[in-house]
Structure formats: structure tokens, C-alpha cells
Design a protein around this motif. Structure first.
Motif, PDB file in Angstrom:
ATOM      1  N   ARG A 169     -22.501  10.148  12.574  1.00 12.82           N
ATOM      2  CA  ARG A 169     -23.358   9.133  12.001  1.00 12.82           C
ATOM      3  C   ARG A 169     -22.766   8.285  11.085  1.00 12.82           C
ATOM      4  NH1 ARG A 169     -27.427  12.846   9.028  1.00 12.82           N
ATOM      5  NH2 ARG A 169     -27.259  10.885   7.567  1.00 12.82           N
ATOM      6  N   MET A 170     -21.633   8.817  10.348  1.00 13.19           N
ATOM      7  CA  MET A 170     -20.829   7.957   9.601  1.00 13.19           C
ATOM      8  C   MET A 170     -19.406   8.200   9.841  1.00 13.19           C
ATOM      9  SD  MET A 170     -20.673   7.409   5.489  1.00 13.19           S
ATOM     10  CE  MET A 170     -22.143   6.549   5.276  1.00 13.19           C
ATOM     11  N   VAL A 171     -18.335   7.035   9.703  1.00 14.53           N
ATOM     12  CA  VAL A 171     -17.029   7.442  10.067  1.00 14.53           C
ATOM     13  C   VAL A 171     -16.439   6.616   8.673  1.00 14.53           C
ATOM     14  CG1 VAL A 171     -15.005   6.980  11.398  1.00 14.53           C
ATOM     15  CG2 VAL A 171     -17.223   7.380  12.391  1.00 14.53           C
ATOM     16  N   ALA A 172     -15.338   7.517   8.167  1.00 18.75           N
ATOM     17  CA  ALA A 172     -14.701   7.130   7.219  1.00 18.75           C
ATOM     18  C   ALA A 172     -13.296   7.055   7.264  1.00 18.75           C
ATOM     19  CB  ALA A 172     -15.207   7.840   5.719  1.00 18.75           C
ATOM     20  N   GLY A 173     -12.591   6.506   6.369  1.00 23.46           N
ATOM     21  CA  GLY A 173     -11.115   6.474   6.586  1.00 23.46           C
ATOM     22  C   GLY A 173     -10.644   6.700   5.101  1.00 23.46           C
ATOM     23  N   LEU A 174      -9.371   7.597   5.050  1.00 21.65           N
ATOM     24  CA  LEU A 174      -8.964   7.887   3.822  1.00 21.65           C
ATOM     25  C   LEU A 174      -7.608   7.313   3.644  1.00 21.65           C
ATOM     26  CD1 LEU A 174      -9.439   9.732   1.477  1.00 21.65           C
ATOM     27  CD2 LEU A 174      -8.301  11.692   2.677  1.00 21.65           C
ATOM     28  N   VAL A 175      -7.202   6.659   2.623  1.00 19.72           N
ATOM     29  CA  VAL A 175      -5.921   5.973   2.273  1.00 19.72           C
ATOM     30  C   VAL A 175      -5.091   6.582   1.319  1.00 19.72           C
ATOM     31  CG1 VAL A 175      -5.063   3.727   1.721  1.00 19.72           C
ATOM     32  CG2 VAL A 175      -7.003   3.849   3.029  1.00 19.72           C
ATOM     33  N   PHE A 176      -3.866   6.994   1.688  1.00 18.15           N
ATOM     34  CA  PHE A 176      -3.071   7.673   0.612  1.00 18.15           C
ATOM     35  C   PHE A 176      -1.898   6.894  -0.084  1.00 18.15           C
ATOM     36  CE2 PHE A 176      -4.794  11.543   2.883  1.00 18.15           C
ATOM     37  CZ  PHE A 176      -5.282  12.190   1.872  1.00 18.15           C
ATOM     38  N   ASP A 177      -1.091   6.350   1.005  1.00 18.21           N
ATOM     39  CA  ASP A 177       0.012   5.939   0.418  1.00 18.21           C
ATOM     40  C   ASP A 177       0.024   4.269   0.233  1.00 18.21           C
ATOM     41  OD1 ASP A 177       0.074   7.015   2.988  1.00 18.21           O
ATOM     42  OD2 ASP A 177       2.045   7.834   2.671  1.00 18.21           O
ATOM     43  N   LEU A 178       0.306   3.720  -0.574  1.00 24.09           N
ATOM     44  CA  LEU A 178       0.474   2.444  -1.068  1.00 24.09           C
ATOM     45  C   LEU A 178       1.552   1.603  -0.359  1.00 24.09           C
ATOM     46  CD1 LEU A 178      -1.319  -0.020  -2.221  1.00 24.09           C
ATOM     47  CD2 LEU A 178       0.157   0.368  -4.302  1.00 24.09           C
ATOM     48  N   ILE A 179       2.825   2.062  -0.556  1.00 26.31           N
ATOM     49  CA  ILE A 179       3.909   1.319  -0.004  1.00 26.31           C
ATOM     50  C   ILE A 179       3.812   1.071   1.589  1.00 26.31           C
ATOM     51  CG2 ILE A 179       6.405   1.050   0.017  1.00 26.31           C
ATOM     52  CD1 ILE A 179       4.949   0.458  -2.689  1.00 26.31           C
ATOM     53  N   PRO A 180       3.790   2.118   2.427  1.00 23.25           N
ATOM     54  CA  PRO A 180       3.800   1.963   3.819  1.00 23.25           C
ATOM     55  C   PRO A 180       2.536   1.020   4.210  1.00 23.25           C
ATOM     56  CG  PRO A 180       4.173   4.194   3.275  1.00 23.25           C
ATOM     57  CD  PRO A 180       3.898   3.469   1.952  1.00 23.25           C
ATOM     58  N   SER A 181       1.385   1.196   3.315  1.00 16.77           N
ATOM     59  CA  SER A 181       0.157   0.464   3.616  1.00 16.77           C
ATOM     60  C   SER A 181       0.512  -1.189   3.511  1.00 16.77           C
ATOM     61  CB  SER A 181      -1.058   0.748   2.744  1.00 16.77           C
ATOM     62  OG  SER A 181      -1.190   2.125   2.645  1.00 16.77           O
ATOM     63  N   LEU A 182       1.144  -1.648   2.306  1.00 14.70           N
ATOM     64  CA  LEU A 182       1.511  -2.756   2.146  1.00 14.70           C
ATOM     65  C   LEU A 182       2.452  -3.344   3.134  1.00 14.70           C
ATOM     66  CD1 LEU A 182       1.810  -2.812  -1.739  1.00 14.70           C
ATOM     67  CD2 LEU A 182       0.139  -3.929  -0.336  1.00 14.70           C
ATOM     68  N   PHE A 183       3.377  -2.625   3.652  1.00 17.35           N
ATOM     69  CA  PHE A 183       4.529  -3.001   4.504  1.00 17.35           C
ATOM     70  C   PHE A 183       3.533  -3.365   5.789  1.00 17.35           C
ATOM     71  CE2 PHE A 183       8.015  -1.820   1.824  1.00 17.35           C
ATOM     72  CZ  PHE A 183       8.709  -2.834   1.828  1.00 17.35           C
ATOM     73  N   GLY A 184       2.926  -2.277   6.232  1.00 13.93           N
ATOM     74  CA  GLY A 184       2.208  -2.619   7.404  1.00 13.93           C
ATOM     75  C   GLY A 184       1.073  -3.672   7.764  1.00 13.93           C
ATOM     76  N   MET A 185       0.789  -4.045   6.483  1.00 16.22           N
ATOM     77  CA  MET A 185      -0.465  -5.056   6.693  1.00 16.22           C
ATOM     78  C   MET A 185       0.487  -6.516   6.685  1.00 16.22           C
ATOM     79  SD  MET A 185      -3.132  -3.664   7.026  1.00 16.22           S
ATOM     80  CE  MET A 185      -4.219  -4.824   6.985  1.00 16.22           C
ATOM     81  N   LEU A 186       1.801  -6.446   5.831  1.00 15.42           N
ATOM     82  CA  LEU A 186       2.399  -7.839   5.570  1.00 15.42           C
ATOM     83  C   LEU A 186       3.346  -8.120   6.681  1.00 15.42           C
ATOM     84  CD1 LEU A 186       2.896  -7.366   1.861  1.00 15.42           C
ATOM     85  CD2 LEU A 186       1.189  -8.697   2.923  1.00 15.42           C
ATOM     86  N   LEU A 187       4.088  -7.031   7.415  1.00 16.23           N
ATOM     87  CA  LEU A 187       4.933  -7.292   8.386  1.00 16.23           C
ATOM     88  C   LEU A 187       4.597  -7.763   9.945  1.00 16.23           C
ATOM     89  CD1 LEU A 187       7.362  -4.523   7.488  1.00 16.23           C
ATOM     90  CD2 LEU A 187       7.423  -6.723   6.672  1.00 16.23           C
TER      91      LEU A 187
END
Length: 184
Positions: free
Chosen positions: A139-157
Motif C-alpha cells: 500500500r505504501m513504499v518508503a526508502g530509508l537513507v543512511f549515508d550522506l557522503i556516498p549519497s552526495l557522490f552518487g547524485m553529483l557524479l
């Protein structure tokens, strides 16, 4: 009673001690509020299709004593954990027999879809493990975010850079944006 699937990686019980403890604690809180909590993981079969499995966690000690602990200033904690990591292996003492259920938790195959489980919430606990593109059947799908540094690299590269872990995060975050109702 509401039902939630914590979508975890296959190595959930053996890796990422902090993530494991956090998720287990969250599961216990939800269970106190009368939620049914399943730990579910995907794995690619030998035929190449995605199969889902439910892991039954029976022993809380898998979470409470699975890693060393330390206290004090950040440098004290770092020093204590570093000492444990580089310590020479001690001589093994003869261990008492461990019942089979404590050595390996039970795993139940669900199949190629989660649809028949009728989850109210599917919580994708790690963006780096997303290997599917369709919305999970809940009925609902949620995502959980833990790590900021890999997250930033993943979005910027750009694609093709040698940051595999960051790109795994980026793939998961794209899934979060496109298929999740909520990102925590």
C-alpha cells in the motif's frame, strides 16, 4: 494488524552492524504497536530472475553482541575499535555446542513477487541494494537513507566514474524518487 516488510540485503545478519541494530530496534518498536514485521531480502536466482525470501530472526543476541563497543571521546572510540580490528586472533577455546536455530536463522522462500504477502508498508532499508525497477507491491513504499557522503557522490557524479558504491546509491535514490511514497 498492519504488516511491514523491511527490505534488507541478503547479508543483513552478517554486515553493517549499525544498520542491523537500528532496523531491529525499529522493528521492536513497531511490534509493540501491533505491527507484524518481516525481514525480507531479494536474491537473483540461477535463472536470472529476482526471488524474495523472508528471514526469521530468533536470537536478539545477533544484534546486541555482534560488534565491539567503546565509549568516551571520538578519538577514544576510534582507538578502542582500531585495537580490536588489528588485534592478533586469540586462541580458540572449545565452544559449547550451539543449537541449530541459533547458528542460522530460518529462511522461507516467498517467490518472485511480494504481492501475496499483502504488505501495508515496504521499507527499502538500503538504497545500494535496489536491483529492481518496478514499484514494490505494498500500500505504501518508503526508502530509508543512511549515508550522506556516498549519497552526495552518487547524485553529483556522471555515469562511468570509478565510484561504484556511490552509483549503487544513486540507482537506489532514483528508485526512491520514482517509486516511493516517502523517503526517510
Amino acid at each position: 494488524m498492519p504488516k511491514v516488510a523491511f527490505i534488507v540485503e541478503p547479508e543483513f545478519l552478517h554486515r553493517h552492524w549499525g544498520v542491523r541494530v537500528y532496523l531491529y530496534s525499529l522493528a521492536k518498536v513497531l511490534e509493540r504497536h501491533k505491527w507484524t514485521v518481516d525481514f525480507v531480502y531479494p536474491e537473483v536466482s540461477s535463472a536470472g530472475d529476482l526471488r524474495w525470501y523472508k528471514v526469521h530472526v530468533r536470537d536478539e543476541s545477533l544484534f546486541s553482541s555482534a560488534a565491539p563497543s567503546a565509549e568516551g571521546t571520538p578519538s577514544d572510540v576510534w582507538a578502542a575499535l582500531r585495537d580490536v580490528a588489528i588485534q592478533a586472533p586469540s586462541r580458540q577455546k572449545t565452544a559449547e555446542p550451539v543449537p541449530p536455530g541459533r547458528r542460522r536463522p530460518g529462511v522461507m522462500p516467498i517467490g518472485s513477487s511480494l504481492a501475496l504477502e499483502h504488505y501495508d508498508l515496504a521499507l527499502v532499508t538500503n538504497p545500494w541494494m535496489v536491483r529492481w525497477s518496478e514499484r514494490l507491491p505494498a500500500r505504501m513504499v518508503a526508502g530509508l537513507v543512511f549515508d550522506l557522503i556516498p549519497s552526495l557522490f552518487g547524485m553529483l557524479l556522471d555515469e562511468g566514474k570509478p565510484f561504484v558504491f556511490a552509483h549503487q546509491h544513486e540507482r537506489g535514490f532514483r528508485y526512491f524518487e520514482e517509486s516511493c511514497d516517502l523517503v526517510l
